[in-house]
Each structure stands twice: as structure tokens, then as C-alpha cells.
Design a protein around this motif. Structure first.
Motif, PDB file in Angstrom:
ATOM      1  N   GLY A  29     -47.795  11.195  30.855  1.00 38.25           N
ATOM      2  CA  GLY A  29     -48.405  12.226  31.655  1.00 38.25           C
ATOM      3  C   GLY A  29     -49.482  11.649  32.549  1.00 38.25           C
ATOM      4  N   THR A  30     -50.146  12.528  33.287  1.00 39.04           N
ATOM      5  CA  THR A  30     -51.133  12.091  34.272  1.00 39.04           C
ATOM      6  C   THR A  30     -52.510  11.832  33.679  1.00 39.04           C
ATOM      7  OG1 THR A  30     -51.503  14.408  34.802  1.00 39.04           O
ATOM      8  CG2 THR A  30     -49.996  13.192  36.239  1.00 39.04           C
ATOM      9  N   TYR A  85     -39.599  -5.994  23.313  1.00 39.44           N
ATOM     10  CA  TYR A  85     -39.724  -5.175  24.514  1.00 39.44           C
ATOM     11  C   TYR A  85     -41.012  -5.461  25.258  1.00 39.44           C
ATOM     12  CZ  TYR A  85     -35.879  -2.386  22.697  1.00 39.44           C
ATOM     13  OH  TYR A  85     -34.653  -1.979  22.249  1.00 39.44           O
ATOM     14  N   PHE A 101     -50.921  -2.405  24.837  1.00 38.24           N
ATOM     15  CA  PHE A 101     -51.159  -2.681  26.253  1.00 38.24           C
ATOM     16  C   PHE A 101     -52.111  -3.846  26.446  1.00 38.24           C
ATOM     17  CE2 PHE A 101     -49.314   0.667  28.854  1.00 38.24           C
ATOM     18  CZ  PHE A 101     -48.994   1.641  27.914  1.00 38.24           C
ATOM     19  N   GLY A 102     -51.935  -4.523  27.575  1.00 39.55           N
ATOM     20  CA  GLY A 102     -52.924  -5.486  28.012  1.00 39.55           C
ATOM     21  C   GLY A 102     -54.095  -4.747  28.659  1.00 39.55           C
ATOM     22  N   SER A 103     -55.082  -5.508  29.095  1.00 41.17           N
ATOM     23  CA  SER A 103     -56.301  -4.913  29.656  1.00 41.17           C
ATOM     24  C   SER A 103     -56.168  -4.529  31.117  1.00 41.17           C
ATOM     25  CB  SER A 103     -57.472  -5.879  29.504  1.00 41.17           C
ATOM     26  OG  SER A 103     -57.725  -6.126  28.141  1.00 41.17           O
ATOM     27  N   GLY A 110     -56.961  -1.403  28.493  1.00 38.94           N
ATOM     28  CA  GLY A 110     -55.642  -0.818  28.436  1.00 38.94           C
ATOM     29  C   GLY A 110     -55.616   0.366  27.492  1.00 38.94           C
ATOM     30  N   PHE A 114     -50.577  -2.402  34.310  1.00 36.91           N
ATOM     31  CA  PHE A 114     -50.657  -2.659  32.877  1.00 36.91           C
ATOM     32  C   PHE A 114     -49.331  -3.200  32.368  1.00 36.91           C
ATOM     33  CE2 PHE A 114     -54.732  -1.089  31.759  1.00 36.91           C
ATOM     34  CZ  PHE A 114     -55.012  -0.064  32.642  1.00 36.91           C
ATOM     35  N   TYR A 160     -46.566   1.323  22.103  1.00 38.73           N
ATOM     36  CA  TYR A 160     -46.829   0.066  22.773  1.00 38.73           C
ATOM     37  C   TYR A 160     -48.210  -0.485  22.445  1.00 38.73           C
ATOM     38  CZ  TYR A 160     -43.395   1.861  26.238  1.00 38.73           C
ATOM     39  OH  TYR A 160     -42.309   2.383  26.883  1.00 38.73           O
ATOM     40  N   TYR A 208     -52.166   8.479  23.735  1.00 44.89           N
ATOM     41  CA  TYR A 208     -52.895   7.244  23.945  1.00 44.89           C
ATOM     42  C   TYR A 208     -54.279   7.584  24.465  1.00 44.89           C
ATOM     43  CZ  TYR A 208     -48.744   4.348  23.405  1.00 44.89           C
ATOM     44  OH  TYR A 208     -47.648   3.708  22.896  1.00 44.89           O
ATOM     45  N   HIS A 210     -51.102  10.397  39.170  1.00 46.36           N
ATOM     46  CA  HIS A 210     -49.747  10.039  38.739  1.00 46.36           C
ATOM     47  C   HIS A 210     -49.709   9.520  37.304  1.00 46.36           C
ATOM     48  CE1 HIS A 210     -47.804  10.510  42.648  1.00 46.36           C
ATOM     49  NE2 HIS A 210     -48.886   9.984  43.187  1.00 46.36           N
ATOM     50  N   GLY A 211     -50.815   9.235  36.741  1.00 46.61           N
ATOM     51  CA  GLY A 211     -50.815   8.678  35.395  1.00 46.61           C
ATOM     52  C   GLY A 211     -50.237   7.286  35.375  1.00 46.61           C
ATOM     53  N   LEU A 212     -49.482   6.992  34.338  1.00 47.09           N
ATOM     54  CA  LEU A 212     -48.842   5.686  34.180  1.00 47.09           C
ATOM     55  C   LEU A 212     -47.364   5.825  34.531  1.00 47.09           C
ATOM     56  CD1 LEU A 212     -50.479   4.824  30.769  1.00 47.09           C
ATOM     57  CD2 LEU A 212     -50.791   3.496  32.849  1.00 47.09           C
ATOM     58  N   GLN A 220     -50.978   2.391  37.166  1.00 45.99           N
ATOM     59  CA  GLN A 220     -51.771   3.593  36.979  1.00 45.99           C
ATOM     60  C   GLN A 220     -52.409   3.991  38.287  1.00 45.99           C
ATOM     61  OE1 GLN A 220     -55.300   3.309  34.569  1.00 45.99           O
ATOM     62  NE2 GLN A 220     -55.598   5.505  34.545  1.00 45.99           N
ATOM     63  N   TYR A 259     -38.900  -2.813  32.888  1.00 45.45           N
ATOM     64  CA  TYR A 259     -39.037  -3.140  31.484  1.00 45.45           C
ATOM     65  C   TYR A 259     -37.974  -4.145  31.090  1.00 45.45           C
ATOM     66  CZ  TYR A 259     -35.239   0.215  30.514  1.00 45.45           C
ATOM     67  OH  TYR A 259     -34.052   0.897  30.486  1.00 45.45           O
ATOM     68  N   TYR A 290     -46.362  -1.125  33.861  1.00 45.75           N
ATOM     69  CA  TYR A 290     -46.714   0.191  34.369  1.00 45.75           C
ATOM     70  C   TYR A 290     -47.770   0.038  35.454  1.00 45.75           C
ATOM     71  CZ  TYR A 290     -44.441   2.784  30.574  1.00 45.75           C
ATOM     72  OH  TYR A 290     -43.524   3.340  29.710  1.00 45.75           O
ATOM     73  N   LYS A 336     -34.742  -1.472  35.669  1.00 45.28           N
ATOM     74  CA  LYS A 336     -35.675  -0.741  36.506  1.00 45.28           C
ATOM     75  C   LYS A 336     -36.253   0.457  35.780  1.00 45.28           C
ATOM     76  CE  LYS A 336     -33.249  -1.915  40.787  1.00 45.28           C
ATOM     77  NZ  LYS A 336     -32.516  -1.377  41.967  1.00 45.28           N
ATOM     78  N   PHE A 338     -43.052  -4.247  29.122  1.00 46.02           N
ATOM     79  CA  PHE A 338     -43.051  -3.209  30.147  1.00 46.02           C
ATOM     80  C   PHE A 338     -44.140  -3.493  31.177  1.00 46.02           C
ATOM     81  CE2 PHE A 338     -40.553  -0.401  27.408  1.00 46.02           C
ATOM     82  CZ  PHE A 338     -40.891  -0.849  26.143  1.00 46.02           C
TER      83      PHE A 338
END
Lengths: 115, 113
Positions: free
Chosen positions: B104-105, A31, A106-108, B43, A90, A104, B36, A41-43, A37, A48, A35, A57, A33
């Protein structure tokens, strides 16, 4: 080096230009993904992929295109960049489907500015 | 429609005290919840998770509590340390789906000396 890498780290582009953000992982995770940020709104999930040649989507896919011809790569393309696509992007990967435990990796991130 | 909400954008706690970060959700189909941690220019990194069949999960200084009836989860950090200063995101997954997470935000935690 093992891991998940994103390139470039920073990018400034002009409105209307096409830009591609790269993501590469060395674990052969199924998998992957994308995202974005944004403050307040967050992520939010853009697209994906469950495996090579399988993409779907997410929450905010408009204006973006993805492909996954190889398991390890998952590029994200902004077909015609707009200022609203200024964000931090991300990429993440996961080897777990239903049996999620660690989530997950994550990349930087790539900080994209559209002027 | 924000299915996962973190209503406190920021939190400041003294070193050594308990930090409590909260998260509310609306989707009853969520079956797995994760926290997280994110430092600037990095990240997010996985911190701790909990299945919906449990109400508590502990890992060292970090404990996550889940109240399904209230659709609420919280992350407790005891004792808080300056290195815990970061943005914390809660995330959730709909049961039976591929590991697609809804985040979440975020809450920015500042641990002061």
C-alpha cells in the motif's frame, strides 16, 4: 556482517547516464527484490528474482535492467537515467516462497536523484 | 490500479491510546497480509502478518484484524508509544505465487506525548 546491504546510500546522477545500484545479502536467500518508494505510490516492485539467473518483471520495470549471476548479489541498472527515476530504492530478500511467514528483509535504501 | 490501499496518509494519536491503521484491498486472490514499519532513512521492517484463513493475529501490543468479506484489514497498536511513530505499510500476496508482495501507499503515524 550478516545482512543485506545496499550501495551507495546516496547518488546524484545526470539525465541520460547509466547508473547501477548494488545489493548484497549474506543469508543465501533465494528471493531478491527491488522496490522504489515514491510519495503517493508507496513501494512498487521493479524486478524480482527467485534464484540465480532467474529474474522477472514487477509492476514498474521500464528503464531498468537486473541481473543475478550469484545468489548473493542483485544489481539494478538504470540504462539511461531520467528525472522520473528520482526515488528511494530498496532491495529486499526472502528465503520463503509459498510458505511466507516473516516476509522480506529490506536493505537501508539508496536515495537516487537524477538531475 | 492500486490493489492495496491505505486511504489515510497520516494519523496522530496520543501516547497510551489505541492506534488503528486501516488497509483495503481489491484482489480476492490475496491469501497473506503483512504490516511493515518504516523509520526515516531505514528500510521497512516486518511487524506482523495474517493468513487469509484467520481473522485475527496478535503479537504483544500489535493486533491485525482481517475482514475478508469487506476486503479490509486493520492494525491495532495498544498502547501506543512514541517509538511507534513511523510509516506503516500494509502488503499482500497472491496465493500460490512466489513471495512477491504488493504494498500500500503507507500511513504515517505520529504518537504524541
Amino acid at each position: 556482517d550478516a545482512g543485506i546491504t545496499q550501495s551507495p546510500r546516496y547518488k546524484i546522477t545526470e539525465t541520460g547516464r547509466q547508473v547501477t545500484l548494488m545489493c548484497h545479502q549474506t543469508w543465501s536467500h533465494s528471493y531478491m527484490f527491488w522496490y522504489r518508494q515514491d510519495l503517493g505510490h508507496g513501494l512498487r516492485l521493479i524486478y524480482y528474482s527467485a534464484a540465480a539467473d532467474i529474474t522477472d518483471k514487477g509492476e514498474v520495470p521500464d528503464g531498468y535492467v537486473v541481473s543475478r549471476s550469484k545468489t548473493e548479489n542483485f544489481p539494478l541498472t538504470l540504462e539511461s537515467a531520467t528525472r522520473s527515476q528520482t526515488s528511494v530504492y530498496f532491495c529486499a530478500s526472502s528465503d520463503q516462497g509459498i510458505g511466507i511467514v516473516g516476509g522480506y528483509t529490506f536493505g537501508s535504501g539508496t536515495r537516487l536523484t537524477v538531475v | 490500479d492500486q490493489q492495496v490501499k491505505q486511504n489515510s496518509p497520516s494519523l496522530s494519536v496520543q501516547e497510551g491510546r489505541i492506534s488503528i491503521l486501516n488497509c483495503d484491498y481489491t484482489n480476492s486472490m490475496f491469501d497473506y497480509f503483512l504490516w511493515y514499519k518504516k523509520y526515516p532513512a531505514e528500510g521497512p521492517t516486518f511487524l506482523i502478518s495474517i493468513s487469509s484463513i484467520k481473522d485475527k493475529n496478535e503479537d504483544g501490543r500489535f493486533t491485525v484484524f482481517l475482514n475478508k468479506s469487506a476486503k479490509h484489514l486493520s492494525l491495532h497498536i495498544v498502547p501506543s508509544q512514541p517509538g511507534d511513530s513511523a510509516v506503516y505499510f500494509c502488503a499482500a500476496r497472491v496465493g500460490g505465487t512466489a513471495s512477491k508482495l504488493t504494498f500500500g501507499t503507507g500511513t504515517r503515524l505520529q504518537v504524541t506525548l
